[in-house]
Design a protein around this motif. Structure first.
Motif, PDB file in Angstrom:
ATOM      1  N   PRO A 246       0.841  -1.207   0.000  1.00  0.00           N
ATOM      2  CA  PRO A 246       0.000   0.000   0.000  1.00  0.00           C
ATOM      3  C   PRO A 246       0.872   1.251   0.000  1.00  0.00           C
ATOM      4  O   PRO A 246       2.013   1.225   0.442  1.00  0.00           O
ATOM      5  N   GLY A 247       0.326   2.355  -0.505  1.00  0.00           N
ATOM      6  CA  GLY A 247       1.126   3.578  -0.622  1.00  0.00           C
ATOM      7  C   GLY A 247       2.091   3.437  -1.784  1.00  0.00           C
ATOM      8  O   GLY A 247       1.680   3.210  -2.923  1.00  0.00           O
ATOM      9  N   MET A 248       3.364   3.533  -1.532  1.00  0.00           N
ATOM     10  CA  MET A 248       4.369   3.339  -2.586  1.00  0.00           C
ATOM     11  C   MET A 248       4.561   1.854  -2.848  1.00  0.00           C
ATOM     12  O   MET A 248       4.818   1.063  -1.932  1.00  0.00           O
ATOM     13  N   ASP A 249       4.426   1.451  -4.123  1.00  0.00           N
ATOM     14  CA  ASP A 249       4.703   0.043  -4.424  1.00  0.00           C
ATOM     15  C   ASP A 249       6.214  -0.150  -4.596  1.00  0.00           C
ATOM     16  O   ASP A 249       7.008   0.794  -4.570  1.00  0.00           O
ATOM     17  N   GLY A 250       6.606  -1.400  -4.775  1.00  0.00           N
ATOM     18  CA  GLY A 250       8.029  -1.716  -4.850  1.00  0.00           C
ATOM     19  C   GLY A 250       8.750  -1.041  -5.998  1.00  0.00           C
ATOM     20  O   GLY A 250       9.918  -0.645  -5.867  1.00  0.00           O
ATOM     21  N   PHE A 251       8.066  -0.907  -7.157  1.00  0.00           N
ATOM     22  CA  PHE A 251       8.700  -0.266  -8.323  1.00  0.00           C
ATOM     23  C   PHE A 251       9.050   1.196  -8.012  1.00  0.00           C
ATOM     24  O   PHE A 251      10.140   1.677  -8.350  1.00  0.00           O
ATOM     25  N   GLU A 252       8.126   1.900  -7.380  1.00  0.00           N
ATOM     26  CA  GLU A 252       8.365   3.313  -7.040  1.00  0.00           C
ATOM     27  C   GLU A 252       9.504   3.450  -6.027  1.00  0.00           C
ATOM     28  O   GLU A 252      10.346   4.360  -6.131  1.00  0.00           O
ATOM     29  N   VAL A 253       9.529   2.523  -5.077  1.00  0.00           N
ATOM     30  CA  VAL A 253      10.600   2.554  -4.069  1.00  0.00           C
ATOM     31  C   VAL A 253      11.956   2.342  -4.737  1.00  0.00           C
ATOM     32  O   VAL A 253      12.930   3.059  -4.483  1.00  0.00           O
ATOM     33  N   ALA A 254      12.028   1.348  -5.642  1.00  0.00           N
ATOM     34  CA  ALA A 254      13.288   1.043  -6.336  1.00  0.00           C
ATOM     35  C   ALA A 254      13.770   2.231  -7.158  1.00  0.00           C
ATOM     36  O   ALA A 254      14.951   2.591  -7.125  1.00  0.00           O
ATOM     37  N   GLU A 255      12.868   2.859  -7.894  1.00  0.00           N
ATOM     38  CA  GLU A 255      13.235   4.005  -8.734  1.00  0.00           C
ATOM     39  C   GLU A 255      13.717   5.185  -7.890  1.00  0.00           C
ATOM     40  O   GLU A 255      14.649   5.901  -8.263  1.00  0.00           O
ATOM     41  N   THR A 256      13.089   5.376  -6.717  1.00  0.00           N
ATOM     42  CA  THR A 256      13.501   6.469  -5.826  1.00  0.00           C
ATOM     43  C   THR A 256      14.875   6.184  -5.233  1.00  0.00           C
ATOM     44  O   THR A 256      15.723   7.082  -5.122  1.00  0.00           O
ATOM     45  N   ILE A 257      15.107   4.927  -4.843  1.00  0.00           N
ATOM     46  CA  ILE A 257      16.409   4.551  -4.276  1.00  0.00           C
ATOM     47  C   ILE A 257      17.531   4.776  -5.282  1.00  0.00           C
ATOM     48  O   ILE A 257      18.613   5.267  -4.947  1.00  0.00           O
ATOM     49  N   LEU A 258      17.285   4.447  -6.540  1.00  0.00           N
ATOM     50  CA  LEU A 258      18.314   4.593  -7.571  1.00  0.00           C
ATOM     51  C   LEU A 258      18.664   6.052  -7.838  1.00  0.00           C
ATOM     52  O   LEU A 258      19.730   6.349  -8.366  1.00  0.00           O
ATOM     53  N   ASP A 259      17.751   6.962  -7.488  1.00  0.00           N
ATOM     54  CA  ASP A 259      18.029   8.389  -7.655  1.00  0.00           C
ATOM     55  C   ASP A 259      18.846   8.956  -6.492  1.00  0.00           C
ATOM     56  O   ASP A 259      19.308  10.097  -6.558  1.00  0.00           O
ATOM     57  N   TYR A 260      19.007   8.156  -5.432  1.00  0.00           N
ATOM     58  CA  TYR A 260      19.749   8.613  -4.262  1.00  0.00           C
ATOM     59  C   TYR A 260      21.193   8.146  -4.399  1.00  0.00           C
ATOM     60  O   TYR A 260      21.472   6.950  -4.443  1.00  0.00           O
ATOM     61  N   SER A 261      22.121   9.080  -4.464  1.00  0.00           N
ATOM     62  CA  SER A 261      23.510   8.768  -4.824  1.00  0.00           C
ATOM     63  C   SER A 261      24.161   7.718  -3.922  1.00  0.00           C
ATOM     64  O   SER A 261      24.885   6.855  -4.387  1.00  0.00           O
ATOM     65  N   LYS A 262      23.901   7.782  -2.617  1.00  0.00           N
ATOM     66  CA  LYS A 262      24.556   6.852  -1.700  1.00  0.00           C
ATOM     67  C   LYS A 262      24.045   5.420  -1.843  1.00  0.00           C
ATOM     68  O   LYS A 262      24.718   4.476  -1.451  1.00  0.00           O
ATOM     69  N   ALA A 263      22.840   5.264  -2.371  1.00  0.00           N
ATOM     70  CA  ALA A 263      22.243   3.925  -2.468  1.00  0.00           C
ATOM     71  C   ALA A 263      22.126   3.414  -3.899  1.00  0.00           C
ATOM     72  O   ALA A 263      21.629   2.322  -4.119  1.00  0.00           O
ATOM     73  N   LYS A 264      22.606   4.207  -4.867  1.00  0.00           N
ATOM     74  CA  LYS A 264      22.393   3.833  -6.271  1.00  0.00           C
ATOM     75  C   LYS A 264      23.109   2.534  -6.650  1.00  0.00           C
ATOM     76  O   LYS A 264      22.724   1.864  -7.610  1.00  0.00           O
ATOM     77  N   ASP A 265      24.174   2.167  -5.906  1.00  0.00           N
ATOM     78  CA  ASP A 265      24.903   0.935  -6.206  1.00  0.00           C
ATOM     79  C   ASP A 265      24.409  -0.258  -5.397  1.00  0.00           C
ATOM     80  O   ASP A 265      24.948  -1.359  -5.534  1.00  0.00           O
ATOM     81  N   THR A 266      23.414  -0.030  -4.536  1.00  0.00           N
ATOM     82  CA  THR A 266      22.879  -1.136  -3.736  1.00  0.00           C
ATOM     83  C   THR A 266      21.996  -2.023  -4.604  1.00  0.00           C
ATOM     84  O   THR A 266      21.036  -1.551  -5.210  1.00  0.00           O
TER      85      THR A 266
END
Length: 370
Positions: free
Chosen positions: A54-74
């Motif tokens: 509910p709220g943010m689905d997994g795809f949205e979470v993944a795309e947001t994480i990839l935009d964050y420089s410290k976590a983009k390689d996770t």
């Protein structure tokens, strides 16, 4: 540490227990929003992400994480029991996931994947640390190189002033001694003058290197008679070393477009080296060869020679052969300067040598400069 993101508590408990049983450190989040807050504070080695939340689905979470420089390689691993169609799997990879596993899954396969992605993340981090360390070392090497060049430049300029004064006093002494016609004093003054000139040459070489490194070395390009320049260089060396015989071969009878003084500097360096490194021989050969494309000058001696494995390093800055460094003085910069001068004229330098049998130093210049 691995982050599990799932809105169902039973899934979190089950997967967390499975991973911790296999010696992994685990953190968990029950929503996409909570996962993003945790990602802002902690760097994870792997994120296992449920798709349907509910709220943010997994795809949205993944795309947001990839935009964050410290976590983009996770690495992100999707785990889903509902969205198992091809279009969802495709979107998962498009969102930046490294894998998409559907339930029910094989625990052994999941464990292998988790181990692999976790290890890859750690190796990637190690590589980053090595790169960071190397970059820091390179920046320190460059800083030291800059300071060294600055020191050479300052020291060279400071040495020129007393050298000029010493030359002046020597010349005055020579005039006085010539009037008194004292042969012993003439010999001593001549030797002192010779040593001062050697020191002056070393200072000039240091200045040349400093100017080369800073891009300030000037070239006076104009047409000149190459044969006349060569004759002048040979005559000067012959005058300084009258006990040696300089044999001439071939001709360089052409008008060349370049810096006459700098090219004469190369010829003089080759000749003095040939005499210096063949102390028991008295003959030096200078050969001029004109072909369709190049003008080649060769200076040969029958001296000590140099081994094949060291020949490629001869034109490097400050290189000196250890075996001969105690016998022959010098800073190991003359040939480096020669190479730079010839390269500025679009030519090449080289050497052919055999240990104990002598050397031939040469340079080629493009005939199009004539």
């Amino acid at each position: 540490m691995i982050l599990i993101v799932d809105d169902k508590p039973e899934n979190l408990v089950s997967l967390r227990g499975f991973l911790e049983h296999n010696n992994f450190s685990v953190d968990s989040a029950s929503s996409g929003e909570e996962a993003l807050r945790k990602v802002l504070k902690t760097i994870y080695s792997l994120i296992i992400l449920d798709v349907q939340m509910p709220g943010m689905d997994g795809f949205e979470v993944a795309e947001t994480i990839l935009d964050y420089s410290k976590a983009k390689d996770t690495p992100i691993l999707f785990l889903s029991a509902v969205n198992i169609d091809k279009e969802f799997i495709t979107r998962g990879y498009q969102s930046g996931a490294v894998d998409y596993i559907t339930k029910p899954f094989d625990p052994d396969i999941l464990l292998l994947k988790v181990k692999t992605f976790n290890r890859l993340f750690e190796q990637n981090n190690q590589l980053k640390q090595i790169q960071k360390s190397l970059k820091k070392e390179i920046e320190q090497r460059k800083l030291l190189e800059k300071k060294k060049d600055e020191f050479i430049s300052i020291a060279s300029h400071e040495l020129k002033t007393p050298l000029t004064s010493m030359r002046g006093y020597i010349q005055l002494l020579e005039r006085i001694i010539n009037k008194e016609n004292n042969e012993d004093l003439k010999t001593y003054i001549s030797k002192a003058s010779f040593q001062i000139n050697k020191l002056g040459d070393l200072v000039s070489d240091l200045l040349d290197i400093s100017n080369m490194e800073s891009g300030k070395m000037k070239f006076n390009i104009r047409p000149f008679s190459f044969q006349d320049m060569l004759n002048n260089a040979v005559e000067n060396i012959q005058h300084i070393f009258p006990e040696h015989s300089i044999i001439r071969k071939g001709s360089a009878d052409l008008i060349f477009l370049g810096d006459e003084m700098r090219l004469e500097q190369v010829v003089v360096n080759y000749l003095t080296n040939a005499i210096k490194y063949s102390p028991d021989k008295r003959e030096i050969e200078v050969e001029s060869i004109i072909t369709k494309d190049t003008l080649e000058i060769r200076v040969s001696d029958s001296g000590i020679g140099i081994s094949k494995e060291l020949q490629d390093q001869l034109f490097e800055k400050f290189f000196r052969v250890e075996e001969s460094s105690n016998r022959f003085q010098g800073l190991g910069i003359g040939l480096y300067i020669c190479r730079e001068i010839i390269q500025r004229h679009n030519g090449i330098c080289g050497v052919n040598s055999q240990l104990g049998k002598g050397s031939t130093f040469f340079f080629n210049l493009p005939i199009k400069n004539t």
